[in-house]
Design an enzyme around this catalytic site. Sequence first.
Site, mmCIF file in Angstrom:
data_model
loop_
_atom_site.group_PDB
_atom_site.id
_atom_site.type_symbol
_atom_site.label_atom_id
_atom_site.label_comp_id
_atom_site.label_asym_id
_atom_site.label_seq_id
_atom_site.Cartn_x
_atom_site.Cartn_y
_atom_site.Cartn_z
ATOM 1 N N GLY A 1 -11.661 36.668 -4.461
ATOM 2 C CA GLY A 1 -11.003 35.131 -4.922
ATOM 3 C C GLY A 1 -11.009 33.937 -3.922
ATOM 4 O O GLY A 1 -10.870 34.269 -2.753
ATOM 5 N N CYS A 2 -10.482 32.692 -4.906
ATOM 6 C CA CYS A 2 -10.805 31.363 -3.938
ATOM 7 C C CYS A 2 -9.965 31.786 -2.291
ATOM 8 O O CYS A 2 -9.725 31.574 -0.961
ATOM 9 C CB CYS A 2 -11.194 30.483 -4.608
ATOM 10 S SG CYS A 2 -9.394 29.615 -5.181
ATOM 11 N N TYR A 3 -8.496 32.145 -2.835
ATOM 12 C CA TYR A 3 -7.588 32.346 -1.585
ATOM 13 C C TYR A 3 -8.090 33.370 -0.899
ATOM 14 O O TYR A 3 -7.683 33.034 0.457
ATOM 15 C CB TYR A 3 -6.164 32.858 -1.954
ATOM 16 C CG TYR A 3 -5.204 31.203 -2.913
ATOM 17 C CD1 TYR A 3 -4.995 29.763 -2.693
ATOM 18 C CD2 TYR A 3 -5.024 31.200 -4.548
ATOM 19 C CE1 TYR A 3 -4.835 28.946 -3.077
ATOM 20 C CE2 TYR A 3 -4.542 30.170 -4.998
ATOM 21 C CZ TYR A 3 -4.369 28.728 -4.336
ATOM 22 O OH TYR A 3 -4.180 27.897 -5.368
ATOM 23 N N ALA B 1 -10.585 31.746 2.033
ATOM 24 C CA ALA B 1 -9.565 31.016 3.335
ATOM 25 C C ALA B 1 -8.769 32.144 3.586
ATOM 26 O O ALA B 1 -8.768 31.514 5.217
ATOM 27 C CB ALA B 1 -8.766 29.954 2.390
ATOM 28 N N GLU C 1 -8.908 23.304 -0.946
ATOM 29 C CA GLU C 1 -7.615 24.328 -0.537
ATOM 30 C C GLU C 1 -7.037 24.351 0.671
ATOM 31 O O GLU C 1 -8.938 24.502 1.461
ATOM 32 C CB GLU C 1 -8.782 25.340 -1.872
ATOM 33 C CG GLU C 1 -8.174 27.071 -1.423
ATOM 34 C CD GLU C 1 -8.389 28.558 -2.183
ATOM 35 O OE1 GLU C 1 -9.560 27.856 -2.522
ATOM 36 O OE2 GLU C 1 -8.041 29.199 -1.199
#
Lengths: 350, 350, 350, 350
Positions: A167-169, A172, A263
């Site tokens: 996932g993108c979260y 990061a 993000e």
Amino acid sequence: MADLAPTRSAAGTAPAQSFAAGSPRVIVAGATGFAGALAAHLLWRHPRFQLVAVTGRSEVGRRLDDLYPRYRVPLDIGELELDSYGELDAAVVAYPHAAAAPTVGALRARGARVVDLSADFRLAKLATYEQWYGAHPRADLLADAVYGLTELHRDRIASAAIVANPGCYPTASLLGLAPLARAGLIADVVIDAKQGISGAGRAFDETTHLSMAGENILPYKVAEHRHTPEIEEQLAPLRAAAGAEDELAVLFQAHLVPLDQGELADCFVTTTRRVHDAELAELFLAAYADEPFVEVVGTPPGTRDVQETNFCSGKVIVLSAIDNLWKGTSSQAVQNLNVMFGLPETEGLT
Amino acid sequence: MADLAPTRSAAGTAPAQSFAAGSPRVIVAGATGFAGALAAHLLWRHPRFQLVAVTGRSEVGRRLDDLYPRYRVPLDIGELELDSYGELDAAVVAYPHAAAAPTVGALRARGARVVDLSADFRLAKLATYEQWYGAHPRADLLADAVYGLTELHRDRIASAAIVANPGCYPTASLLGLAPLARAGLIADVVIDAKQGISGAGRAFDETTHLSMAGENILPYKVAEHRHTPEIEEQLAPLRAAAGAEDELAVLFQAHLVPLDQGELADCFVTTTRRVHDAELAELFLAAYADEPFVEVVGTPPGTRDVQETNFCSGKVIVLSAIDNLWKGTSSQAVQNLNVMFGLPETEGLT
Amino acid sequence: MADLAPTRSAAGTAPAQSFAAGSPRVIVAGATGFAGALAAHLLWRHPRFQLVAVTGRSEVGRRLDDLYPRYRVPLDIGELELDSYGELDAAVVAYPHAAAAPTVGALRARGARVVDLSADFRLAKLATYEQWYGAHPRADLLADAVYGLTELHRDRIASAAIVANPGCYPTASLLGLAPLARAGLIADVVIDAKQGISGAGRAFDETTHLSMAGENILPYKVAEHRHTPEIEEQLAPLRAAAGAEDELAVLFQAHLVPLDQGELADCFVTTTRRVHDAELAELFLAAYADEPFVEVVGTPPGTRDVQETNFCSGKVIVLSAIDNLWKGTSSQAVQNLNVMFGLPETEGLT
Amino acid sequence: MADLAPTRSAAGTAPAQSFAAGSPRVIVAGATGFAGALAAHLLWRHPRFQLVAVTGRSEVGRRLDDLYPRYRVPLDIGELELDSYGELDAAVVAYPHAAAAPTVGALRARGARVVDLSADFRLAKLATYEQWYGAHPRADLLADAVYGLTELHRDRIASAAIVANPGCYPTASLLGLAPLARAGLIADVVIDAKQGISGAGRAFDETTHLSMAGENILPYKVAEHRHTPEIEEQLAPLRAAAGAEDELAVLFQAHLVPLDQGELADCFVTTTRRVHDAELAELFLAAYADEPFVEVVGTPPGTRDVQETNFCSGKVIVLSAIDNLWKGTSSQAVQNLNVMFGLPETEGLT
């Protein structure tokens, strides 16, 4: 005011893709969403992959560059028909969770290696998946999957049959937290993450309408975002290897802010001991010195800024910024494909 | 591309202000910035205050409704000349810190009561001020000042000579945290706050240029924002009264996001004991049931959402949203003026 | 709220530029503005030019990738010192008008070929320049300059000493109008053009502050935009060659809208005779079939849309969309450099 | 990423509406869309109307302030049940065209006066309606309708049974053009109009998704916008009264730009004769001196700006700016209701 319906169709014929002879043959299944469309764009312009087909469950028959003009992929969107592509070396699957796993299975049955953008193969523990998502359609394949955060699992990705793109979260957050976890420094962590509206995908609803998303800061899925277990599962072995004996419960909160792509994850870490700035700087620079897609930035050592920034009575703030659609999703998929096929990791991405 | 210079000047004559006879006479000193201009707007349309003058250190001679057309205050911006206003009952001072205190002093010398939007009188402890801001120009006046978070200090504001209007971040944060502090529930707190670009004020620089602020999420003053001590100083007596013996060090991080007005503070609280949702809901509803400007919102009791939202292994997330220019600054100034002059607290604000 | 001052500095060493041996040596003079910075970015990543230096009249000593992180040009910004660069083949000059011409002259004196982004050499007629801009600092060089709209003047650009890069509005407008002008179809034209805030450049003022530019549609320089004579001068010979005997006075109106990069010119043309859709489609497709950077788009022939779109009682609407910073400014500069040095016109731009 | 689903529900009880005794009883039919919701908001806070009910064809059972928190109308959205409201004095109908007319008829049958926000009663000529919209569901009512541009038809609105609220584009355009039409000055006109995304309404699609509408300038319905005949029909009698013998074909082009509420119409007028600035200024000031909701703005007479702005070889540019949802739609509806019920025209609107 209902029938705003501009149309666009490119004049002239489509340019051909240029790729090296003998290039792996790839499809993107689910190319109508933001993530799949960007993956198709990156593969189309990639010098070493041959993009054989793009598929969608809607918009069939429309050309992808009509749906996404700026990506300029002049292929017709078709239904997924695995018999029609000839031999396939790889596929990027951009379906929602639960819908992805059966297609991943069908692709595996034909020998194609898969980068799956859904959550279906991100969690190694079946029980955790079931708790957050419900029954797993193809739990039998879990053992074949590697978590696709390239910087953490490069070696296993190289030979993986299925790569579960993070996932993108988590991308990061984990890049920000991994060096601290490996050093045994994380006692507790709160993550406050913000991303642009593209993170909500091609959903047409109250969260994406400009008149509602504009001038708004929208917290969502308060304290129950499905990216939480993904972060916890990835941090656990790093912490354990450093001697941690407790389980870490991550407190994670997501927000939508009115921009398109971007993000930021603020990771507030309570450290297991007081840490000096110099040690922190060293940790991060050592971790990422050779990574082509991770930059460590900060103010010069010795200034008041960096002291106050990174070091605060046993607490550390790590700020991790990515493009949620690129490193957060689609370009990491291509980075993984490069690794899987023995290509330079940056090929087609710079 | 350099000389974009649209001009605007209203045709016709200006409408007069309408206010009740015997209304207090007020000025806004520093009406050219965002906060002062909005205060002038609110006072101009207020039925019970007489806006005598608006001043600025720049833009002198220009009309305020030329500078801020939508606020429609048809007064000329003048230099501050205290001899020229006749008797003054009150003033709103919207100057930067350190510049405000001498003007507050001069106004006090003439008997005017002051709502000061700067930080000069927010911190009761001189040492804390000096640590964060440097020498205090008028420390002798500190004892006359009351911290102007209306909901916390309404009684003392009513008779105050100087009201130190809170920062926007402390306003959002303290309203969210006060019920927990009073209940002795705060063991630790991390605040991740986000606000629109108006929070940077009428500064023309890289943080406010649309081509730079757009598509950006900008953390700033990492771990050293001057609003931190303000929050700590206000929480201290509430926690102490509930029996806390330690000092609380707040970890606070601010961000700019690409919108105009709006602010969200995520307060991540580690609680001193496990707390049930029902108790939390009761705490907040009891605290704010009668407050006209505080709404307690949440999902209906009994759903999975509220359980996971407010209750998480000894942690609580409080989400506090305000308009940074209204409740965060200028409308709170008018709310305080209403309190100071015995008017209904909502007068001119709804 | 005044001291928002985030800092950024890249860790590690800068990557080197990669270019072919024997590549022309180029500088960008004025690389701190939006246009110059983008030109530097495009030349840095260009495989066939060697970017020798970037200069600025401010920000000297700062690194360009500190000022524009996303452009990733790791060169220090220096003052312009023509003695220090060795032999120069070419320069991009991104100065304001009047300031540019003397520098262009100095570069010419050393034999460097110049692409000038200012207005100084766009107007062939000195009298027109003087009417709109005042005295010309180097009128003696006007005869050496070619108007740099690549699609109109490719042949002359190839051997030009000075290429006057067009304004962004004329670029969009002229590409839309040229086929009609050549066909003798333009009797009258109104141009309503809109562009994003980057078009105002790195100016920090009321037109670019997000809290002012946001939620705004700002017409500026009403009926007197300096791009008007540029459009008129370029259309004149095309119309004359088609037999027009009158002079065309273009009515042009510019607007800023709240986005970063993007520009749309609506050209409302009163035609000299009634024209059928098919003829219009043929005109535009013939004009641009082989142009790599011009796309002709429209709805399929035969639909009601295209009838109503392009054909309306002797009137035609041409919608021309570009990126104001790319084709509108900096990438067209590189396109011109490619032409000037005999390189493929698309090199480094796709 | 699909299940972003924040919820909101106001705690505590709803405040009551405050209105004068004997106030007209009103409903808003179709209050879930942007226009109807704003009309409900304005009527709820209006001191002289009693808002009896708000209805919707979706969202039935939800409270309006849950759907539109900032409008703070604490009424449940119900289905339209004309038997259940007791005696009704008036209604605002905010339905799509064709759907509105039957409901308007039903309301008329019960004696309620109606402000209709749709296009159903805007065009006096049935043939024109049929050409642009198809068959008219209640052509029999056309004779009872008055075009609701307050400034043009105030007298007839006062006693009208049905007021056809104008489109937002005609509102801006006609206010800008009417003084010129009455003076016989319009020979030809091109209108280039731009509005924010709220103009597309609560439609969830590609035109309103922030990731698509952001960074975009979107022309739509090229040369065939349905607001065109509305403008032509309204200008015709004004021009005829001034002696014009020809029919005027307006060329109108609409655009969406990335903001929420706001609209600008650039009206490019070819005049029937050369006109001096002074005459133009006089025309507009005379027309609107007493209008509370129309401001005439411009640069001071005598400057170069105004010369070049308003006067250009027999051409005039009129720039007309409104809020598309307020004056463009909902607040004009309330302005009309005020006129219809003999109230001060500005009541509840300032």
